[in-house]
Scaffold this motif. Structure first.
Motif, short mmCIF file in Angstrom:
data_model
loop_
_atom_site.label_atom_id
_atom_site.label_comp_id
_atom_site.label_asym_id
_atom_site.label_seq_id
_atom_site.Cartn_x
_atom_site.Cartn_y
_atom_site.Cartn_z
N THR A 1 0.81 -1.22 0.00
CA THR A 1 0.00 0.00 0.00
C THR A 1 0.84 1.27 0.00
OG1 THR A 1 -0.14 -0.06 2.44
CG2 THR A 1 -1.95 -1.08 1.20
N ARG A 2 0.20 2.35 -0.44
CA ARG A 2 0.77 3.69 -0.39
C ARG A 2 -0.41 4.66 -0.32
NH1 ARG A 2 2.59 4.70 -6.77
NH2 ARG A 2 0.46 4.98 -7.56
N TRP A 3 -0.14 5.90 0.01
CA TRP A 3 -1.17 6.94 0.01
C TRP A 3 -1.39 7.45 -1.41
CZ3 TRP A 3 -3.98 6.81 4.08
CH2 TRP A 3 -3.42 6.52 5.33
N LYS A 4 -2.64 7.70 -1.76
CA LYS A 4 -2.91 8.36 -3.04
C LYS A 4 -2.56 9.83 -2.87
CE LYS A 4 -6.40 8.95 -6.63
NZ LYS A 4 -7.78 8.63 -7.08
N ARG A 5 -1.77 10.37 -3.78
CA ARG A 5 -1.28 11.74 -3.62
C ARG A 5 -1.57 12.58 -4.86
NH1 ARG A 5 1.94 12.29 0.89
NH2 ARG A 5 2.59 10.32 1.87
N SER A 6 -1.70 13.87 -4.61
CA SER A 6 -1.91 14.83 -5.70
C SER A 6 -0.59 15.08 -6.42
CB SER A 6 -2.45 16.14 -5.13
OG SER A 6 -1.47 16.76 -4.30
N SER A 7 -0.65 15.84 -7.49
CA SER A 7 0.57 16.15 -8.25
C SER A 7 1.58 16.92 -7.41
CB SER A 7 0.21 16.95 -9.51
OG SER A 7 -0.48 18.14 -9.15
N SER A 8 1.09 17.57 -6.35
CA SER A 8 1.99 18.33 -5.47
C SER A 8 2.51 17.48 -4.31
CB SER A 8 1.28 19.56 -4.91
OG SER A 8 0.15 19.17 -4.14
N GLY A 9 2.07 16.20 -4.25
CA GLY A 9 2.57 15.31 -3.22
C GLY A 9 1.72 15.23 -1.97
N GLU A 10 0.59 15.98 -1.94
CA GLU A 10 -0.28 15.95 -0.77
C GLU A 10 -1.21 14.72 -0.82
OE1 GLU A 10 -0.07 18.16 1.76
OE2 GLU A 10 1.67 18.93 0.63
N LYS A 11 -1.55 14.21 0.36
CA LYS A 11 -2.49 13.10 0.42
C LYS A 11 -3.86 13.53 -0.12
CE LYS A 11 -0.44 10.84 4.48
NZ LYS A 11 -0.68 10.42 5.90
N VAL A 12 -4.46 12.68 -0.94
CA VAL A 12 -5.80 12.95 -1.45
C VAL A 12 -6.80 12.46 -0.41
CG1 VAL A 12 -7.48 12.43 -3.26
CG2 VAL A 12 -5.05 12.74 -3.84
N VAL A 13 -7.75 13.33 -0.07
CA VAL A 13 -8.72 13.03 0.98
C VAL A 13 -10.10 12.76 0.37
CG1 VAL A 13 -9.90 13.94 3.02
CG2 VAL A 13 -7.45 14.38 2.69
N SER A 14 -10.79 11.76 0.89
CA SER A 14 -12.12 11.42 0.41
C SER A 14 -13.12 12.50 0.80
CB SER A 14 -12.58 10.08 0.99
OG SER A 14 -13.97 9.88 0.80
N THR B 1 -2.68 -3.21 -11.24
CA THR B 1 -2.89 -1.77 -11.15
C THR B 1 -2.82 -1.32 -9.69
OG1 THR B 1 -4.38 0.03 -11.80
CG2 THR B 1 -5.41 -1.91 -10.85
N TRP B 2 -2.62 0.00 -9.51
CA TRP B 2 -2.80 0.60 -8.19
C TRP B 2 -4.29 0.89 -8.03
CZ3 TRP B 2 0.39 0.72 -4.24
CH2 TRP B 2 1.76 0.64 -4.46
N GLN C 1 -4.06 3.34 -1.48
CA GLN C 1 -4.02 2.54 -2.70
C GLN C 1 -3.26 1.25 -2.42
OE1 GLN C 1 -2.11 5.38 -5.43
NE2 GLN C 1 -4.07 5.58 -6.50
N PHE C 2 -3.65 0.17 -3.11
CA PHE C 2 -2.91 -1.08 -2.98
C PHE C 2 -2.70 -1.71 -4.35
CE2 PHE C 2 -7.18 -2.68 -3.27
CZ PHE C 2 -7.10 -4.00 -3.72
N VAL C 3 -1.68 -2.54 -4.44
CA VAL C 3 -1.39 -3.23 -5.69
C VAL C 3 -2.41 -4.36 -5.85
CG1 VAL C 3 0.26 -4.62 -6.98
CG2 VAL C 3 1.05 -2.67 -5.63
N CYS C 4 -3.14 -4.32 -6.96
CA CYS C 4 -4.25 -5.23 -7.19
C CYS C 4 -4.07 -5.92 -8.53
CB CYS C 4 -5.56 -4.43 -7.18
SG CYS C 4 -7.08 -5.39 -7.27
N GLU D 1 7.84 -0.27 -11.83
CA GLU D 1 6.86 -0.32 -12.91
C GLU D 1 6.08 -1.62 -12.79
OE1 GLU D 1 6.59 -0.38 -17.80
OE2 GLU D 1 8.51 0.02 -16.80
N LEU D 2 4.78 -1.50 -12.48
CA LEU D 2 3.95 -2.69 -12.34
C LEU D 2 3.78 -3.37 -13.70
CD1 LEU D 2 1.13 -1.45 -9.93
CD2 LEU D 2 3.28 -2.60 -9.36
N SER D 3 3.87 -4.69 -13.69
CA SER D 3 3.72 -5.46 -14.92
C SER D 3 3.17 -6.84 -14.55
CB SER D 3 5.06 -5.60 -15.64
OG SER D 3 4.94 -6.41 -16.80
N ALA D 4 2.00 -7.19 -15.09
CA ALA D 4 1.35 -8.45 -14.74
C ALA D 4 2.16 -9.64 -15.23
CB ALA D 4 -0.06 -8.50 -15.32
#
Length: 280
Positions: free
Chosen positions: A117-130, A251-252, A139-142, A240-243
């Motif tokens: 897992t990792r935090w979903k972040r904006s282009s500026s690096g801030e955490k995206v809040v619901s 995907t994330w 986010q998690f690797v799925c 780089e994720l690759s199935a």
């Protein structure tokens, strides 16, 4: 956590539409003289692949139930299981199917599920809040299972003699990074990148899994661990994720309660979200 024994008690058995499960009383403690499970072991298992047990009547098959049987771990994470008519009995109840189905081992079939897992972040690096919960989005690797089972955590079976920590890293490498198509040098570089991340896993779950492949005599168990990147920039941003292997896609995936995942995986993700105080 949702009911641990429901997906394996209804409908047709996976990849065997002719095997229809019918269970009136799941609990073994409730007497049911009318219970007649369908005997089914998949042809692929009867061909005796290296990971599969032999038939119960084979002269050279003398398993040590509830024990470490050579390199094969026949112990359950949930304690000793019963042996009935010479075979293990599913500790969580009836399934409508006897035999092994698609599973290789009689009794517990051990897997490991790495939740990266990792935090979903904006282009500026801030955490995206619901906007709904006011909590940050995780986010998690799925992966998309190649067997038609849908989206899932990139896990897999524990090989005989393998420790769970090795399985967790190997399965992530194979299914999410497609290490099978790497050169030995490329594979080693990837291992060096993720070794620190995978040395800091936190256990999320250990035990029985509500897997549709479970039968009265064979069932899935797993150890799920969370490997989390908390910082804005880290090793996960360089991968780089690759199935690969059994995965058709990777995907994330944003974490939310609307996720429809394989077996008990949504329950594991919900636990991770709660531990990180993330949106669910």
């Amino acid at each position: 956590m949702a009911a641990l024994h429901s997906k394996c008690t209804v409908g047709s058995y996976p990849k065997a539409d002719q095997v229809v499960r019918s269970v009136k009383h799941v609990d073994w403690n409730v007497q049911d003289d009318s219970y007649t499970p369908t005997e089914y072991t998949a042809p692929s298992i009867l061909k005796q692949p290296p990971y599969a047990d032999k038939l119960p009547n084979a002269e050279d098959f003398a398993p040590q139930w509830n024990a470490l049987d050579g390199k094969v771990d026949r112990r359950s994470h949930e304690g000793n299981y019963m042996i009935v008519d010479g075979l293990p009995r599913n500790p969580h109840g009836r399934t409508g199917v006897s035999g092994r189905g698609l599973l290789g081992r009689w009794g517990p079939n051990h897997a490991a599920d790495p939740i990266v897992t990792r935090w979903k972040r904006s282009s500026s690096g801030e955490k995206v809040v619901s906007e709904d919960s006011g909590r940050p989005l995780l986010q998690f690797v799925c992966i998309l299972r190649g067997d038609g089972g849908g989206w899932a955590i990139p896990g897999g079976m524990v090989d005989p003699g393998e420790v769970v920590s090795q399985t967790l890293r190997r399965e992530f490498m194979e299914e999410a990074l497609n290490s099978g198509n790497m050169t030995a040098e490329e594979r080693q570089r990837k291992v060096e990148l993720i070794v620190e991340l995978f040395s800091k896993g936190e256990e999320v779950y250990r035990g029985y899994v509500d897997d549709p492949r479970n039968t009265d005599n064979a069932w899935m168990e797993t150890v799920a661990q969370n490997f989390h990147q908390d910082e804005p920039k880290g090793v996960l941003d360089t991968l780089e994720l690759s199935a690969g292997d059994d995965a058709a896609a990777v995907t994330w995936q944003d974490v939310s309660s609307s996720l429809q995942l394989y077996a008990s995986h949504a329950d594991f993700i919900a636990t991770v979200a709660d531990r990180h105080a993330a949106h669910w």
